[in-house]
Write a protein that holds these residues in place. Structure first.
Motif, short mmCIF file in Angstrom:
data_model
loop_
_atom_site.label_atom_id
_atom_site.label_comp_id
_atom_site.label_asym_id
_atom_site.label_seq_id
_atom_site.Cartn_x
_atom_site.Cartn_y
_atom_site.Cartn_z
N ILE A 227 23.84 -2.06 -32.12
CA ILE A 227 23.05 -3.03 -32.33
C ILE A 227 21.52 -2.60 -32.10
CG2 ILE A 227 22.63 -5.55 -31.72
CD1 ILE A 227 25.38 -5.75 -30.89
N ALA A 228 20.51 -2.83 -33.31
CA ALA A 228 19.47 -2.34 -33.07
C ALA A 228 18.65 -3.50 -32.59
CB ALA A 228 18.79 -2.00 -34.46
N PHE A 229 17.71 -3.60 -31.57
CA PHE A 229 17.13 -4.53 -31.15
C PHE A 229 15.57 -4.06 -30.61
CE2 PHE A 229 15.94 -6.91 -26.97
CZ PHE A 229 15.24 -8.12 -27.36
N PRO A 230 14.73 -4.52 -31.70
CA PRO A 230 13.24 -3.77 -31.39
C PRO A 230 12.75 -4.34 -30.08
CG PRO A 230 13.35 -5.74 -33.21
CD PRO A 230 14.62 -5.50 -32.49
N GLN A 231 12.50 -3.70 -29.17
CA GLN A 231 12.11 -3.89 -27.76
C GLN A 231 11.52 -2.65 -27.20
OE1 GLN A 231 15.09 -3.71 -24.68
NE2 GLN A 231 14.23 -6.05 -23.77
N LEU A 232 10.46 -3.11 -26.57
CA LEU A 232 9.54 -1.86 -26.01
C LEU A 232 9.12 -2.24 -24.60
CD1 LEU A 232 7.43 -0.68 -28.77
CD2 LEU A 232 9.21 0.41 -27.93
N SER A 233 8.68 -1.55 -23.65
CA SER A 233 8.27 -1.96 -22.18
C SER A 233 6.82 -1.48 -22.22
CB SER A 233 9.37 -1.14 -21.38
OG SER A 233 10.74 -1.66 -21.34
N CYS A 378 14.42 -13.15 -27.39
CA CYS A 378 15.61 -13.24 -28.27
C CYS A 378 16.60 -13.94 -27.40
CB CYS A 378 15.96 -12.03 -28.88
SG CYS A 378 17.59 -11.99 -30.04
N ILE A 379 17.09 -15.18 -27.64
CA ILE A 379 18.31 -15.72 -26.99
C ILE A 379 19.30 -16.24 -28.06
CG2 ILE A 379 19.00 -17.65 -25.53
CD1 ILE A 379 16.01 -17.91 -24.66
N PHE A 394 11.55 -11.20 -23.01
CA PHE A 394 10.65 -12.14 -22.60
C PHE A 394 9.36 -11.99 -22.77
CE2 PHE A 394 14.86 -13.58 -21.70
CZ PHE A 394 14.85 -15.20 -22.05
N SER A 395 8.72 -10.71 -22.63
CA SER A 395 7.37 -10.35 -23.10
C SER A 395 6.33 -10.70 -21.90
CB SER A 395 7.07 -10.92 -24.37
OG SER A 395 7.69 -10.63 -25.35
N GLY A 396 6.97 -11.01 -20.70
CA GLY A 396 5.92 -11.26 -19.46
C GLY A 396 5.94 -12.78 -19.29
N HIS A 397 6.72 -13.75 -20.06
CA HIS A 397 6.59 -15.04 -20.03
C HIS A 397 7.83 -15.57 -19.39
CE1 HIS A 397 4.86 -14.78 -24.15
NE2 HIS A 397 3.88 -14.25 -23.17
N SER A 418 22.83 -27.69 -27.81
CA SER A 418 21.66 -26.66 -27.24
C SER A 418 20.50 -27.65 -26.75
CB SER A 418 21.06 -25.64 -28.26
OG SER A 418 21.90 -24.74 -28.64
N CYS A 419 20.23 -27.19 -25.41
CA CYS A 419 18.98 -28.02 -24.78
C CYS A 419 17.63 -28.28 -25.75
CB CYS A 419 18.70 -27.53 -23.44
SG CYS A 419 18.17 -25.93 -23.10
N VAL A 420 17.39 -27.24 -26.45
CA VAL A 420 16.30 -27.09 -27.34
C VAL A 420 16.73 -26.12 -28.45
CG1 VAL A 420 14.60 -26.93 -25.58
CG2 VAL A 420 15.48 -25.02 -26.60
N ASP A 421 15.95 -26.53 -29.58
CA ASP A 421 16.17 -25.87 -30.88
C ASP A 421 16.26 -24.34 -30.77
OD1 ASP A 421 16.32 -24.97 -33.41
OD2 ASP A 421 14.62 -25.71 -34.21
N PRO A 422 17.60 -23.68 -30.99
CA PRO A 422 17.47 -22.49 -30.58
C PRO A 422 16.92 -21.24 -31.80
CG PRO A 422 19.70 -23.06 -31.37
CD PRO A 422 18.87 -24.26 -31.38
N SER A 423 16.66 -21.94 -32.85
CA SER A 423 16.43 -21.16 -33.96
C SER A 423 14.93 -20.16 -33.94
CB SER A 423 16.16 -22.03 -35.34
OG SER A 423 15.01 -22.80 -35.08
N PRO A 424 13.88 -20.54 -33.06
CA PRO A 424 12.92 -19.66 -32.72
C PRO A 424 13.34 -18.54 -32.10
CG PRO A 424 12.08 -21.94 -32.43
CD PRO A 424 13.69 -21.82 -32.39
N PHE A 425 14.54 -18.34 -31.38
CA PHE A 425 14.77 -17.33 -30.66
C PHE A 425 15.82 -16.55 -31.43
CE2 PHE A 425 13.76 -20.98 -27.92
CZ PHE A 425 12.50 -20.76 -27.63
N ARG A 426 16.19 -16.71 -32.69
CA ARG A 426 17.24 -16.07 -33.25
C ARG A 426 17.18 -14.53 -33.39
NH1 ARG A 426 14.06 -17.94 -37.03
NH2 ARG A 426 13.59 -16.76 -38.98
N TYR A 427 18.01 -13.84 -33.39
CA TYR A 427 18.14 -12.57 -33.73
C TYR A 427 17.72 -12.07 -34.87
CZ TYR A 427 19.88 -7.56 -34.22
OH TYR A 427 19.93 -6.26 -34.35
#
Length: 441
Positions: A227-233, A378-379, A394-397, A418-427
Motif C-alpha cells: 500500500i503506497a502512502f505519500p508521507q514524509l517526515s 488520512c483517516i 497529521f502534519s504537526g496538527h 461518523s462524528c464528522v464528515d470523513p470525506s476530507p480525510f479519505r485515502y
C-alpha cells in the motif's frame, strides 16, 4: 534528548484474540483505543517503544482551532468538545486548559491572510478575531513588537504533551485495553483477503480489524503490505526553559518564536515554524505530490542530506515476520535538536519580552512530524486490504485534534455513524487528481 513522559505500565499478557488491534501509542492511537473500549470492543494497543514517546510528547502543546485548514475545522471542533470534558471522563490529568492561542503576522500580507481566515471562522461560530497593531500590544502586555497585528482565539487551549497520551492510555487500560509497550507489530496476516491477525515481536494476536496510527512509521509499515502512502517526515526542534513570569496564559506564535507557558511556569519554545527536512528516497518518490507544499514552506524548511538517505535506501520493505523488524531496531525516534535555531528563538523571545531576560535552558529535544502533501491527515479504511484502517499524516496538527481523530477512527472501525464528515480525510484523494495544495493558513 527526549522530553520526560509519564510512564504507563505495560499489560503483562499478550491476548490471543481481540476485536481490534491499534498500532501506535501516540495521542491518536490511545484516543482510538479509549473510544473503541468504551463501545464494548476488546482492544490491544501495541507500541514499539513507550506511550507518547515520539511526536505526541514533543509538540508545542497547542489545542487550537484557529489557522486550521477548513477541511479540519469540523474535526477540531469535535476534538475541543472532547478536550473540555476529557479529564473528568478519564479520571486523569492531561493538563488541558482553555487559555487561547495568538498568532502574530509578520507583515500586512500575512495579516490579510488572517483576515480571510477569520471570515471562515465566523461560519463555524468561532470566537476568532483579528487584532490590530495596537490591539496586539494591549492584548499581550510587555510585548515589544512593531508587527502589524495578529489573530486571537480565546476558546483555543493548551495541554501537557508529556501527560496527555499516558493519561488516556491509563484510562483505556482501566476499560480493559491491553496496552503493550515495547511490543512492535512486524506485520499483518490475512485470511480470504481480510486482515486476520497481527504478528508482534512477542507473538501473534488474532483480530477482526487493525487501526494503524503509527505516525512517522506508517508509510513504511504499509509499504510492506503493498500500500503506497505519500508521507514524509519533517524534524521540529523544541526547548524547555527555566521558569519565568507569565506573559500569556495560552500559546503565542510569532515570526521569531512560538511559545507555550507550561504548568510548572517554564516555557516550551520553538523557532516559529522553522524545521529541517532530510532528503531520503521517499522524498524523491513523492516529490511531485509534495511540490506545492515545499514551495509554500520553502522559507522555513532547511534541507539536509546525510546518512539517512542510504540507510533508508537499503532498508527494504519485505522483512520476514519471524525476524527483527525496522520497528524494533529504532524503538523511539529521538533526533538531535537544532540548538542554533532554538537559541536564536530564545534570544528573540527575551528581546521581545525584557521581563524574561534571565530565562535559561533546561532541555532541548526534537521530533519527527509525519506530513502529507496537503497537510491534512488520512483517516480512512484501506480498501486494498479489508479490515485495515489508517489514521496518520497529521502534519504537526495531531496533538490538538487527537481526541476527535480517535473518535472518528473508532467510528470507522466499528461502523458507527461518523462524528464528522470523513470525506476530507479519505485515502483516495492522494491518487484521484484532487488538488493537494496546502491551505493558505
Amino acid at each position: 534528548m527526549s522530553p520526560p513522559v509519564d510512564p504507563v505500565h505495560s499489560s503483562e499478557t499478550l491476548p490471543a484474540k481481540v476485536d481490534v488491534v491499534v498500532i501506535g501509542g501516540g495521542i491518536i492511537g490511545v484516543s482510538s483505543a479509549w473510544f473503541l473500549a468504551r463501545r464494548g470492543f476488546s482492544v490491544a494497543l501495541c507500541e514499539k517503544g513507550v506511550i507518547g514517546g515520539e511526536q505526541s510528547s514533543r509538540n508545542w502543546g497547542y489545542c487550537r482551532q484557529q489557522g486550521r485548514d477548513p477541511k479540519e475545522l469540523p474535526l477540531i471542533l469535535e476534538s475541543m468538545r472532547i478536550w473540555r470534558g476529557l479529564d473528568k471522563e478519564i479520571e486523569g490529568d492531561t493538563g488541558f486548559r482553555q487559555a487561547g492561542v495568538a498568532y502574530v503576522a509578520k507583515d500586512e500580507a500575512q495579516l490579510a491572510q488572517y483576515e480571510r481566515w477569520a471570515e471562515i471562522a465566523k461560519e463555524y461560530q468561532l470566537d476568532t478575531r483579528v487584532l490590530s497593531r495596537d490591539e496586539l500590544k494591549a492584548h499581550i502586555p510587555g510585548y515589544e513588537s512593531d508587527y502589524p497585528g495578529g489573530l486571537w482565539t480565546a476558546s483555543d487551549g493548551r495541554a501537557e504533551p508529556s501527560k496527555a497520551a499516558p493519561a488516556i492510555a491509563t484510562a483505556a487500560q482501566r476499560q480493559g485495553v491491553s496496552v503493550l509497550t515495547g511490543c512492535a507489530v512486524r506485520g499483518l496476516e490475512t485470511a480470504a483477503g481480510h486482515v486476520s491477525a497481527v504478528v508482534t515481536e512477542r507473538g501473534r494476536i488474532a483480530c477482526d480489524a487493525v487501526l494503524l496510527a503509527g505516525g512517522a512509521w506508517s508509510s513504511l509499515f504499509l509499504k510492506r503490505h503493498g500500500i503506497a502512502f505519500p508521507q514524509l517526515s519533517v524534524k521540529s526542534s523544541v526547548m524547555r526553559t527555566t521558569a519565568g513570569p507569565e506573559v500569556l496564559a495560552g500559546g503565542l506564535s510569532t515570526p521569531e518564536f512560538s511559545i507555550r507557558r507550561r504548568e510548572d511556569g517554564k516555557y516550551s519554545l520553538s523557532r516559529g515554524f522553522d524545521s529541517t527536512f532530510y532528503i531520503v528516497p521517499d522524498a524523491i518518490r513523492w516529490m511531485g505530490k509534495f511540490w506545492e507544499s515545499f514551495q509554500a514552506e520553502k522559507d522555513t524548511i532547511k534541507l539536509r542530506l546525510d546518512g539517512r538517505f542510504f540507510q533508508e535506501l537499503f532498508r527494504g520493505s519485505n522483512w520476514s515476520l519471524d525476524r527483527e523488524s525496522p520497528f524494533e531496531k529504532v524503538r523511539v525516534l529521538d533526533p538531535a535538536a537544532d540548538r542554533g535555531i532554538l537559541d536564536a528563538g530564545l534570544a528573540d523571545f527575551k528581546k521581545r519580552f525584557p521581563v524574561l531576560k534571565d530565562l535559561g535552558v533546561e532541555e532541548y529535544w526534537a521530533g519527527m512530524i509525519d506530513a502529507t502533501p496537503d497537510a491534512v491527515p488520512c483517516i480512512a479504511p484501506m480498501d486494498k486490504l479489508p479490515g485495515l484502517f489508517l489514521a496518520s499524516g497529521f502534519s504537526g496538527h495531531g496533538f490538538g485534534i487527537g481526541p476527535g481523530a480517535g473518535r472518528l477512527a473508532a467510528d470507522m472501525v466499528t461502523g458507527h455513524a461518523s462524528c464528522v464528515d470523513p470525506s476530507p480525510f479519505r485515502y483516495g484523494r492522494f491518487f484521484d487528481g484532487t488538488s493537494l495544495a496546502p491551505a493558505e493558513v
